[in-house]
Scaffold this motif. Structure first.
Motif, short mmCIF file in Angstrom:
data_model
loop_
_atom_site.label_atom_id
_atom_site.label_comp_id
_atom_site.label_asym_id
_atom_site.label_seq_id
_atom_site.Cartn_x
_atom_site.Cartn_y
_atom_site.Cartn_z
N PRO A 1 0.75 -1.18 -0.09
CA PRO A 1 0.20 -0.09 0.21
C PRO A 1 0.67 1.38 0.09
O PRO A 1 0.49 2.28 -0.15
N ASN A 2 2.19 1.33 0.52
CA ASN A 2 2.88 2.48 0.72
C ASN A 2 3.94 2.41 -0.48
O ASN A 2 4.92 3.43 -0.08
N SER A 3 3.77 1.83 -1.50
CA SER A 3 4.82 1.84 -2.62
C SER A 3 4.97 3.32 -3.54
O SER A 3 3.69 3.50 -4.10
N TYR A 4 5.76 4.03 -3.50
CA TYR A 4 5.71 5.13 -4.35
C TYR A 4 5.74 4.73 -5.85
O TYR A 4 5.19 5.66 -6.54
N VAL A 5 6.89 4.01 -6.11
CA VAL A 5 7.07 3.71 -7.59
C VAL A 5 5.33 3.28 -8.31
O VAL A 5 5.51 3.34 -9.50
N ALA A 6 5.10 2.57 -7.60
CA ALA A 6 3.49 2.00 -8.19
C ALA A 6 2.46 2.54 -7.51
O ALA A 6 1.35 2.07 -7.75
N ALA A 7 2.57 3.80 -7.11
CA ALA A 7 1.44 4.48 -6.56
C ALA A 7 0.36 5.05 -7.56
O ALA A 7 0.99 5.58 -8.58
N VAL A 8 -0.80 4.86 -7.40
CA VAL A 8 -1.89 5.56 -7.83
C VAL A 8 -3.00 6.06 -6.93
O VAL A 8 -2.71 5.96 -5.76
N PRO A 9 -3.78 6.99 -7.39
CA PRO A 9 -4.53 7.66 -6.49
C PRO A 9 -5.22 6.85 -5.29
O PRO A 9 -5.33 7.25 -3.86
N ALA A 10 -5.51 5.46 -5.89
CA ALA A 10 -6.47 4.62 -4.89
C ALA A 10 -5.45 4.24 -3.69
O ALA A 10 -5.60 4.37 -2.50
N THR A 11 -4.05 3.92 -4.00
CA THR A 11 -3.07 3.51 -3.17
C THR A 11 -2.78 4.60 -2.36
O THR A 11 -2.32 4.44 -1.07
N LEU A 12 -2.59 5.76 -2.86
CA LEU A 12 -2.16 6.93 -2.21
C LEU A 12 -3.14 7.27 -1.15
O LEU A 12 -2.72 8.02 -0.10
N MET A 13 -4.31 7.29 -1.43
CA MET A 13 -5.47 7.60 -0.49
C MET A 13 -5.24 6.79 0.76
O MET A 13 -5.61 7.31 1.86
N TRP A 14 -4.94 5.46 0.57
CA TRP A 14 -4.58 4.63 1.75
C TRP A 14 -3.56 5.07 2.74
O TRP A 14 -3.60 5.23 3.77
N THR A 15 -2.30 5.64 1.98
CA THR A 15 -1.22 6.19 2.62
C THR A 15 -1.70 7.30 3.31
O THR A 15 -1.39 7.79 4.47
N GLN A 16 -2.65 8.30 2.57
CA GLN A 16 -2.93 9.65 3.32
C GLN A 16 -3.74 9.38 4.54
O GLN A 16 -3.74 10.14 5.48
N MET A 17 -4.55 8.31 4.50
CA MET A 17 -5.58 8.20 5.52
C MET A 17 -5.06 7.47 6.81
O MET A 17 -5.32 7.83 7.82
N PHE A 18 -4.40 6.37 6.72
CA PHE A 18 -3.77 5.60 7.54
C PHE A 18 -2.61 5.64 7.81
O PHE A 18 -2.11 5.37 9.07
N ASN A 19 -1.61 6.12 7.00
CA ASN A 19 -0.37 6.47 7.42
C ASN A 19 0.12 7.73 7.88
O ASN A 19 0.83 8.00 8.92
N GLN A 20 -0.56 8.84 7.06
CA GLN A 20 -0.33 10.06 7.37
C GLN A 20 -1.21 10.69 8.26
O GLN A 20 -1.12 11.87 8.87
N GLY A 21 -2.42 9.87 8.35
CA GLY A 21 -3.78 10.47 9.38
C GLY A 21 -4.17 11.91 8.69
O GLY A 21 -4.70 12.72 9.43
N ASP A 22 -4.10 12.04 7.62
CA ASP A 22 -4.61 13.28 6.78
C ASP A 22 -5.91 12.87 6.19
O ASP A 22 -6.09 12.78 4.96
N LYS A 23 -6.96 13.15 6.82
CA LYS A 23 -8.30 12.64 6.27
C LYS A 23 -8.73 13.72 5.41
O LYS A 23 -9.78 13.47 4.29
N VAL A 24 -8.43 14.99 5.54
CA VAL A 24 -8.74 16.05 4.48
C VAL A 24 -8.15 15.75 3.15
O VAL A 24 -8.95 15.83 2.14
N MET A 25 -6.79 15.44 3.16
CA MET A 25 -6.25 15.18 1.73
C MET A 25 -6.81 13.78 1.06
O MET A 25 -6.82 13.64 0.03
N ALA A 26 -7.10 12.87 2.02
CA ALA A 26 -7.69 11.71 1.63
C ALA A 26 -8.96 11.86 0.81
O ALA A 26 -9.39 11.23 -0.13
N ALA A 27 -9.75 12.68 1.61
CA ALA A 27 -11.18 13.08 1.17
C ALA A 27 -10.92 13.78 -0.17
O ALA A 27 -11.81 13.48 -1.12
#
Length: 307
Positions: A251-277
């Motif tokens: 879920p946290n791969s940068y090279v293979a990141a797409v918006p859906a996986t980046l959303m996971w990182t934003q929400m659960f790793n960074q705790g940034d619910k605004v950017m995830a939304a």
């Protein structure tokens, strides 16, 4: 009987579904959009004390903030490469297999089952296998496809696949998706072929048309609605793809990141619910831009046929 008495029982029967959809689909979409417009703060330690610092200004500016980040631009580019290769691959192999089966082969049922079987496998299960097949290890440590190339003397074909330092690395990520859904596209095209009357082919043969001309001028033009439906279905699946990439790259791969996986990182790793939304709303808008015109076109076509 009044018109109210005619439609009222039907409305009562479907009202639970309407209420549930209104709350858990459109209500949550509205809540997500509202969250994406919120201002937020973050806690930082200054001089041994925890203080609140502005994180996101709020409003439409949140969208500009996300779109301007290099991480999100990278994810959008990966999504574009994945979608284009995925669409081209599934349409090519799906049509090819449909043409071969449509011509008539011995054991057609077996071939059809073999082509359709990958669609029955979940993306997670397929991703576990393809993670091994697309392992980036080369040389003596090679496994999967790289080991196969090494065994047959084709070392030059070894690749880092999806983890390669390239702007086109997501083309490799599209390979398992093509393998999994080409059979579905084949089924759509094959049903279209079987729905065309044999009389049209015979009439074309009487006029002197070759098999190639029959496919080009008689059969393929009638498959255009099916091709459009396949493009829309496969396209929107590619845009929101998460589980296959999660299983292969994590879920946290940068090279293979797409918006859906980046959303996971934003929400659960960074705790940034605004950017995830914000990310979720942009992704929903992209899918809607593709799907809504198709639904309007389909509805209009059905009305013209019924009138």
């Amino acid at each position: 009987m009044s018109r109210a008495k005619t439609w009222l029982p039907g409305l009562v029967l479907i009202s639970p579904s309407i209420i549930l959809i209104a709350i858990f689909v459109y209500g949550l979409i509205g809540q997500n959009i509202w969250t994406s417009l919120n201002a937020s703060t973050r806690r930082v330690v200054v001089g041994g004390e925890i203080v609140e610092r502005p994180q996101h200004a709020g409003g439409i500016g949140n969208y500009g903030e996300l779109l301007s980040t290099s991480d999100y631009q990278h994810a959008l580019w990966n999504l574009l490469v994945l979608t284009v290769v995925f669409l081209l691959g599934t349409m090519f192999f799906g049509l090819l297999w449909a043409v071969l089966l449509e011509k008539g082969v011995n054991g057609e049922g077996v071939f059809r089952s073999v082509y359709l079987f990958p669609m029955a496998v979940s993306f997670i299960a397929a991703g576990v296998v393809w993670r091994w097949l697309l392992s980036p290890q080369e040389g003596e440590q090679a496994v999967g496809l790289n080991q196969l190339f090494q065994m047959v003397g084709l070392d030059g074909l070894q690749s880092s696949w999806w983890s390669a330092d390239s702007r086109w690395n997501m083309a490799a990520m599209a390979m398992p998706a093509i393998w999994q859904l080409s059979g579905y596209v084949m089924a759509l095209f094959l049903a279209g072929f079987r729905g065309i009357s044999e009389d049209q082919r015979e009439a074309a043969r009487i006029d002197g048309a070759t098999d190639r001309q029959i496919y080009r001028h008689v059969l393929f033009p009638q498959l255009s609605p099916i091709a459009l439906s396949a493009l829309i279905i496969i396209g929107h699946m590619s845009m929101k793809m998460f589980d296959l990439i999660y299983a292969i790259a994590g879920p946290n791969s940068y090279v293979a990141a797409v918006p859906a996986t980046l959303m996971w990182t934003q929400m659960f790793n960074q705790g940034d619910k605004v950017m995830a939304a914000v990310n979720a709303t942009i992704l929903l808008t992209i899918v809607a831009v593709v799907v809504v015109p198709y639904l309007v076109y389909t509805n209009r076509t059905e009305r013209e046929r019924s009138s």
